[in-house]
Scaffold this motif. Structure first.
Motif, PDB file in Angstrom:
ATOM      1  N   ILE A   1       3.026   1.653 -17.219  1.00 30.26           N
ATOM      2  CA  ILE A   1       3.891   0.669 -16.549  1.00 30.26           C
ATOM      3  C   ILE A   1       3.239  -0.692 -16.719  1.00 30.26           C
ATOM      4  O   ILE A   1       2.115  -0.919 -16.274  1.00 30.26           O
ATOM      5  CB  ILE A   1       4.109   1.005 -15.064  1.00 30.26           C
ATOM      6  N   VAL A   2       3.965  -1.578 -17.376  1.00 27.76           N
ATOM      7  CA  VAL A   2       3.462  -2.907 -17.691  1.00 27.76           C
ATOM      8  C   VAL A   2       3.336  -3.751 -16.412  1.00 27.76           C
ATOM      9  O   VAL A   2       4.044  -3.532 -15.427  1.00 27.76           O
ATOM     10  CB  VAL A   2       4.379  -3.588 -18.737  1.00 27.76           C
ATOM     11  N   ASP A   3       2.432  -4.711 -16.446  1.00 33.30           N
ATOM     12  CA  ASP A   3       2.254  -5.655 -15.338  1.00 33.30           C
ATOM     13  C   ASP A   3       3.429  -6.635 -15.343  1.00 33.30           C
ATOM     14  O   ASP A   3       3.558  -7.441 -16.265  1.00 33.30           O
ATOM     15  CB  ASP A   3       0.933  -6.407 -15.495  1.00 33.30           C
ATOM     16  N   ILE A   4       4.274  -6.554 -14.323  1.00 37.79           N
ATOM     17  CA  ILE A   4       5.418  -7.462 -14.212  1.00 37.79           C
ATOM     18  C   ILE A   4       5.217  -8.475 -13.090  1.00 37.79           C
ATOM     19  O   ILE A   4       6.120  -9.244 -12.772  1.00 37.79           O
ATOM     20  CB  ILE A   4       6.733  -6.684 -13.981  1.00 37.79           C
ATOM     21  N   VAL A   5       4.029  -8.467 -12.485  1.00 38.45           N
ATOM     22  CA  VAL A   5       3.720  -9.363 -11.373  1.00 38.45           C
ATOM     23  C   VAL A   5       3.164 -10.669 -11.941  1.00 38.45           C
ATOM     24  O   VAL A   5       2.167 -10.665 -12.665  1.00 38.45           O
ATOM     25  CB  VAL A   5       2.708  -8.719 -10.402  1.00 38.45           C
ATOM     26  N   SER A   6       3.817 -11.774 -11.633  1.00 38.38           N
ATOM     27  CA  SER A   6       3.370 -13.077 -12.126  1.00 38.38           C
ATOM     28  C   SER A   6       2.058 -13.479 -11.468  1.00 38.38           C
ATOM     29  O   SER A   6       1.850 -13.214 -10.276  1.00 38.38           O
ATOM     30  CB  SER A   6       4.421 -14.144 -11.825  1.00 38.38           C
ATOM     31  N   PRO A   7       1.169 -14.133 -12.221  1.00 36.29           N
ATOM     32  CA  PRO A   7      -0.074 -14.615 -11.613  1.00 36.29           C
ATOM     33  C   PRO A   7       0.223 -15.718 -10.602  1.00 36.29           C
ATOM     34  O   PRO A   7       1.215 -16.433 -10.726  1.00 36.29           O
ATOM     35  CB  PRO A   7      -0.869 -15.151 -12.797  1.00 36.29           C
ATOM     36  N   LYS A   8      -0.661 -15.827  -9.627  1.00 35.39           N
ATOM     37  CA  LYS A   8      -0.517 -16.855  -8.595  1.00 35.39           C
ATOM     38  C   LYS A   8      -1.694 -17.817  -8.668  1.00 35.39           C
ATOM     39  O   LYS A   8      -2.830 -17.402  -8.846  1.00 35.39           O
ATOM     40  CB  LYS A   8      -0.453 -16.215  -7.216  1.00 35.39           C
ATOM     41  N   LEU A   9      -1.384 -19.104  -8.530  1.00 35.79           N
ATOM     42  CA  LEU A   9      -2.428 -20.128  -8.497  1.00 35.79           C
ATOM     43  C   LEU A   9      -3.135 -20.037  -7.152  1.00 35.79           C
ATOM     44  O   LEU A   9      -2.500 -20.124  -6.101  1.00 35.79           O
ATOM     45  CB  LEU A   9      -1.820 -21.516  -8.701  1.00 35.79           C
ATOM     46  N   ILE A  10      -4.441 -19.851  -7.175  1.00 36.96           N
ATOM     47  CA  ILE A  10      -5.238 -19.720  -5.955  1.00 36.96           C
ATOM     48  C   ILE A  10      -5.784 -21.081  -5.522  1.00 36.96           C
ATOM     49  O   ILE A  10      -5.753 -21.437  -4.359  1.00 36.96           O
ATOM     50  CB  ILE A  10      -6.413 -18.739  -6.166  1.00 36.96           C
ATOM     51  N   SER A  11      -6.308 -21.828  -6.492  1.00 31.98           N
ATOM     52  CA  SER A  11      -6.891 -23.139  -6.171  1.00 31.98           C
ATOM     53  C   SER A  11      -6.967 -23.969  -7.442  1.00 31.98           C
ATOM     54  O   SER A  11      -6.750 -23.465  -8.547  1.00 31.98           O
ATOM     55  CB  SER A  11      -8.297 -22.981  -5.570  1.00 31.98           C
ATOM     56  N   PHE A  12      -7.276 -25.251  -7.264  1.00 31.61           N
ATOM     57  CA  PHE A  12      -7.496 -26.111  -8.416  1.00 31.61           C
ATOM     58  C   PHE A  12      -8.509 -27.178  -8.044  1.00 31.61           C
ATOM     59  O   PHE A  12      -8.704 -27.515  -6.873  1.00 31.61           O
ATOM     60  CB  PHE A  12      -6.186 -26.754  -8.899  1.00 31.61           C
ATOM     61  N   ASP A  13      -9.197 -27.701  -9.065  1.00 27.73           N
ATOM     62  CA  ASP A  13     -10.149 -28.797  -8.901  1.00 27.73           C
ATOM     63  C   ASP A  13      -9.732 -29.911  -9.853  1.00 27.73           C
ATOM     64  O   ASP A  13      -9.635 -29.693 -11.062  1.00 27.73           O
ATOM     65  CB  ASP A  13     -11.575 -28.345  -9.231  1.00 27.73           C
ATOM     66  N   LEU A  14      -9.491 -31.081  -9.286  1.00 26.86           N
ATOM     67  CA  LEU A  14      -9.097 -32.247 -10.069  1.00 26.86           C
ATOM     68  C   LEU A  14     -10.300 -33.164 -10.187  1.00 26.86           C
ATOM     69  O   LEU A  14     -10.910 -33.526  -9.187  1.00 26.86           O
ATOM     70  CB  LEU A  14      -7.931 -32.969  -9.381  1.00 26.86           C
TER      71      LEU A  14
END
Length: 186
Positions: free
Chosen positions: A133-146
């Motif tokens: 069963i393929v991964d159909i769950v989209s990745p989620k952005l946890i954090s970012f550094d600018l």
């Protein structure tokens, strides 16, 4: 009960268990192992399991570091894989398609109810996934550094992502979490 007979001889179990097949659900990160006989789920040692991109071991390999057993003693055992192991698999393109999903295991990876160690599955003849069963769950952005000094942004996701599929023109920076402030689409 008065007609019960005493056994004349007991023949001990000397047959080691074998893995008959395995399934992999990459949407839930669950490995399902099907055995030739009931195994003791408390004895599973996930560090003795490896995933490969080929049946011969010639491609990439990921040795597992653990997991959580989801079922009791049975002929079918389910294990939730560690996120770190799944991310390592995805980074090596293992588990993205059935054609690149093979499993090997060392002797002692699990034992049966008579404490007999499983027959190993060698790296050179790794087992192909049965149900995938393929991964159909989209990745989620946890954090970012600018970093304004270097004009760069570092994004952290909850799973491995393909950087070649990233499109900066779809990225919008907002001044507030609710989106009511200023925003800039790159």
């Amino acid at each position: 009960v008065s007609s019960a007979k005493q056994v004349k001889a007991i023949v001990a179990d000397k047959t080691k268990p074998s893995v008959i097949s395995f399934d992999l659900n990459m949407a839930l990160n669950v490995l399902t192992l099907h055995f030739s006989e009931t195994v003791d789920s408390s004895t599973i040692n996930m560090k003795l399991f490896r995933f490969h991109t080929t049946a011969t071991g010639a491609g990439d390999t990921v040795a597992l570091n653990g997991g959580t057993t989801l079922t009791s003693d049975a002929v079918t055992i389910e294990v939730r894989l560690l996120d770190s192991d799944v991310n390592a698999m995805k980074s090596k393109l293992i588990g993205l398609t059935a054609s690149k999903t093979f499993l090997s295991m060392d002797q002692g990876a699990i034992v049966d109810m008579n404490n007999l160690a499983i027959n190993p599955v060698s790296v050179s003849s790794a087992m192909a996934v049965d149900v995938f069963i393929v991964d159909i769950v989209s990745p989620k952005l946890i954090s970012f550094d600018l970093n304004a000094d270097t004009n760069s942004i570092a994004l952290t996701f909850d799973e491995t992502v393909d950087p070649d599929q990233f499109s900066a023109i779809k990225l919008t920076l907002q001044g507030t979490a609710d989106g009511t402030g200023e925003s800039k689409t790159l």
